[in-house]
Each structure stands twice: as C-alpha cells, then as structure tokens.
Scaffold this active site. Structure first.
Site, PDB file in Angstrom:
ATOM      1  N   SER A 214       1.839  -9.768  -0.953  1.00 40.98           N
ATOM      2  CA  SER A 214       1.288  -8.650  -0.860  1.00 40.98           C
ATOM      3  C   SER A 214       1.515  -7.802   0.636  1.00 40.98           C
ATOM      4  CB  SER A 214       0.070  -8.158  -1.130  1.00 40.98           C
ATOM      5  OG  SER A 214      -0.980  -9.080  -0.538  1.00 40.98           O
TER       6      SER A 214
ATOM      7  N   LYS B  84       0.838  -0.956  -0.179  1.00 36.94           N
ATOM      8  CA  LYS B  84       0.123   0.090  -0.045  1.00 36.94           C
ATOM      9  C   LYS B  84       0.854   1.257  -0.069  1.00 36.94           C
ATOM     10  CE  LYS B  84      -4.217  -1.862   0.420  1.00 36.94           C
ATOM     11  NZ  LYS B  84      -4.299  -3.060   0.758  1.00 36.94           N
TER      12      LYS B  84
ATOM     13  N   GLU C  71      -9.957   6.160   2.816  1.00 36.53           N
ATOM     14  CA  GLU C  71     -11.012   4.800   3.308  1.00 36.53           C
ATOM     15  C   GLU C  71      -9.879   3.695   3.742  1.00 36.53           C
ATOM     16  OE1 GLU C  71     -10.126   5.212   0.160  1.00 36.53           O
ATOM     17  OE2 GLU C  71      -9.422   3.129  -0.319  1.00 36.53           O
TER      18      GLU C  71
END
Ligand SMILES: *Cc1c(COP(=O)(O)O)cnc(C)c1O
Length: 390
Positions: free
Chosen positions: A372, A87, A109
């Site tokens: 990830s 991210k 969000e």
C-alpha cells in the site's frame, strides 16, 4: 457488492449524521451516482491517475521472497504512486467530484499524514483551499509529513481533544464540515463514514484490484489463490479485494495491527476483537468497552491505528468472504526488514503487516499482496526499533 439504497452492506453501513449534514451527504450521494458511471468523468479521472499519480502501478513478481517462503508472491506496487501510497487514488476521485458540486474548500483528517499529504497535493493541483485536521500526538510523531502538507499550501489544524490521534481528528473535521458545509467538501480518507463514503472510496480504490486482476491473468493465465492486504480503515484492502468478489476460489485475507498482542489491550485489531457499533456515521465493527466507549488503540504503524473498520469489511467478515487476522508490531518490523533485504523494496510499516503474514500462507500457493505504501516516512521509527550491525 452493491449496498442497498440506504447504504447498507447486510447489517453494516448506513448514515448516522446530524441533521445539518444530511443535505451535504445526500448531495454527495446523488453526484457520486451520477458521475461514477459517466464516461467523461471516468476519462478525466483516468487522465489524472495515469499522467499525475503514475498509474497503472506494476504487479511485480518477487522472486527472492517467493523462493524463501515457497509460495509465489506478486506485489501490487501502490508504493510507486505519487505521494507514496494508494491514498492518491481516492483523493483525486473525490476532489474531481467536489469540483462538480462547486465546492472551493477541502477539509480532511489524517493520522500518519499520508492521507493529509495526498489531499494537500490534489488541493494544490486544483487550486482549492485546504485544511487538514491532525491530532497533536500524531503531529509530534509525523513531523516531516506536517511540513510536507504546509509546503503544499495546506493549513494543518492541531487537534487537542481525546487521545489526540486519528479518531479525534475525524471528530473535529466533522465539526468543521457542519459549520462550513456550503463551501466545503470533506475528503474522507478510508472506506468509512456515512454512505456514500464507504462505497465511493471503495470504487476509487478498486483501480488497484482491477489492474492487478488484468495483470495477473496476463502473466499466470489463472486467478491467484490468495489476496493479502493490511487493514486500517480498510481502503487499500477493499480496493484490491472487491474486483475479485465473485471469484469464489480467491481467498481474501485482511491483516490488522496486532500491536503488542491481542490479549494485551495494546492493538488495533478491530475486526477480530471489536463488536458492532456506530462510529463516525457508520455501523461497523468498533473497538469499544462494555458501555460502548471507544477504546484507545495501538500500532507501530500510525496508519493502522484506528478503532473502526469499514462496513463492507464487517460484512465480509460476518459472511466469511474474507478472513481477518493480525500480526504483531514485532512481526511487522521483521516483514519490513525482510522485504528490504530480499527484494530491495522498503515497504511502509502498514504494508509490512501484509508482508509479515505471508509466512503463514500454505506452500506453493500464488498470492497478490497489496504494497500500500513506501517506507521512507517510517525511517525514524525504523531507526528506533531495528538495530543493524555496525
Ligand atoms: C493509510 C494507509 C493504510 C491504512 O489505510 P486503509 O484505508 O486501511 O488502506 C495502509 N497503508 C498505507 C501506506 C497508508 O498510508
């Protein structure tokens, strides 16, 4: 893959936004097009990716799991990024753009809290005000990430509407943006939303695939047979896949959350079970009922628990460039445990979906898997579901 000038990948994408936000979206589009090619901007972004986020991440050959499954497995270690997942790549890119537009406040969000933590982190770094919208259901499930965001100086805004999860948090963040668009940048966390978000997030995440390709070619002197990544909104997957788009021999597999099984209604397998529709400003596959109402979703991993998937994935699906499959909660938990035991790497429950799929890859093939994120955030879930001999 370059979308058309209206932001469409084939029949998917576009920008379905209220009038009040059109100007902001168009400004972002202009600034993004200007800076993504700009040498100085790329240099600045690379500086932060390398010195702050910890890039390049290793491409690690997993000898024990490879031997066990009789395929050759390389893990792209996004779990080693600062804040524990991919991210941060997108958060850094977008906050640098927000600075260029002169915005002083960031909103976002979050579902599991990983994106929220990444945004709170870069907001602290650049001294921006930061508000993170989060459903109260997720606030309960992810207490430690809520604390992390607050520690980093962000305000966490509880969302009580709908199912009190990620899609409701996006609705509220959009409402905030309408009101405060003059001062505020909406830092969206996946390859979703109105154009230019899907292509912009893809570009910021494609550092994953660019690095992996160079690293793999250097070691193996050929291309991999398969790329495998989990798909929530689809940003880590598209980040890995897109630099290989023209390499037709490389197969793309996106692994969605099969939850309790695709026939139970308790899953998040949007690309397998959804229909084209419009959600959060973009046209893509959406989990919806016959009347177009958004269905509620389920997954053991909060980061995959979303009823949409990016428009570029929708296009990949319809053109057959990628296949989308799913593994159940149970299989994902097995993958979580297997990688921990064989390689000494505890993956995020999201990434465990990609790991769990590996047993279905034909023998002797070479695979790059996007790891990830790391599993530290998932320990409470693990304690609940996985019994270890005492
Ligand atoms: C958020 C998250 C995902 C899902 O998001 P994508 O946009 O599909 O990548 C997957 N893995 C981890 C570790 C995440 O934090």
């Amino acid at each position: 893959m370059v979308p058309d000038k209206n932001g469409y990948f084939g029949g998917f994408g576009g920008k379905f936004m209220p009038e009040t936000l059109m100007f902001a979206v168009q400004t972002l589009e202009r600034v993004y097009h200007k800076f993504i090619q700009d040498k100085e901007f790329r240099k600045e972004l690379n500086f932060y990716l390398n010195t702050y986020a910890g890039r390049p991440t290793p491409l690690y050959f997993a000898p024990n799991l490879s031997k066990k499954l009789k395929i050759k497995i390389y893990l792209k270690r996004e779990d080693l990024c600062h804040t524990g997942s991919h991210k941060i790549n997108n958060a850094l890119g977008q906050i640098l753009l927000a600075k260029k537009i002169g915005k002083r406040r960031i909103i976002a969000e979050t579902g599991a809290g990983q994106h929220g933590v990444a945004v709170a982190t870069v907001s602290a770094l650049f001294g921006m005000k930061c508000a993170i919208y989060m459903g109260t259901e997720d606030i309960k499930r992810q207490r430690l990430n809520v604390y992390r965001m607050k520690l980093l100086g962000a305000e966490v805004v509880p969302v009580e509407s709908g199912t009190r999860t990620l899609k409701d948090a996006i609705n509220e963040a959009l409402r905030d943006w309408v009101t405060n668009v003059q001062t505020t940048h909406y830092l969206l966390g996946s390859c979703l939303g109105p154009h230019p978000y899907p292509v912009m997030v893809r570009d910021f995440q494609s550092v994953i695939g660019r690095e992996a390709k160079t690293q793999f070619l250097k070691i193996e002197r050929k291309l991999p047979d398969y790329l495998v990544a989990c798909v929530g909104g689809g940003s880590n997957a598209i980040g890995l896949f897109s630099p290989f788009y023209l390499d037709k021999s490389v197969r793309f597999v996106g692994v969605e959350a099969g939850g309790c099984g695709l026939n139970t209604g308790f899953h998040s397998a949007t690309l397998e079970k959804g229909k084209p529709g419009i959600l959060h400003g973009t046209k893509s596959y959406v989990l919806q009922d016959k009347k177009g109402q958004i269905l509620s979703t389920h997954s053991v991993s909060a980061g995959l628990d979303y009823p949409g998937a990016g428009p570029e994935h929708s296009f990949y699906k319809d053109t057959g460039r990628a296949v989308y499959v799913s593994v159940t909660d149970k299989e994902a938990l097995e993958g979580f445990r297997t990688l921990s035991e064989t390689e000494g790497i505890i993956p995020a429950l999201e990434s465990s979906h990609a790991v769990a799929y590996l047993k279905k890859i034909p023998k002797h093939k070479t695979v790059i898997v996007c790891l990830s994120g790391r599993g530290d955030k998932d320990m409470e879930q693990a304690v609940k579901y996985i019994k270890i001999n005492e």
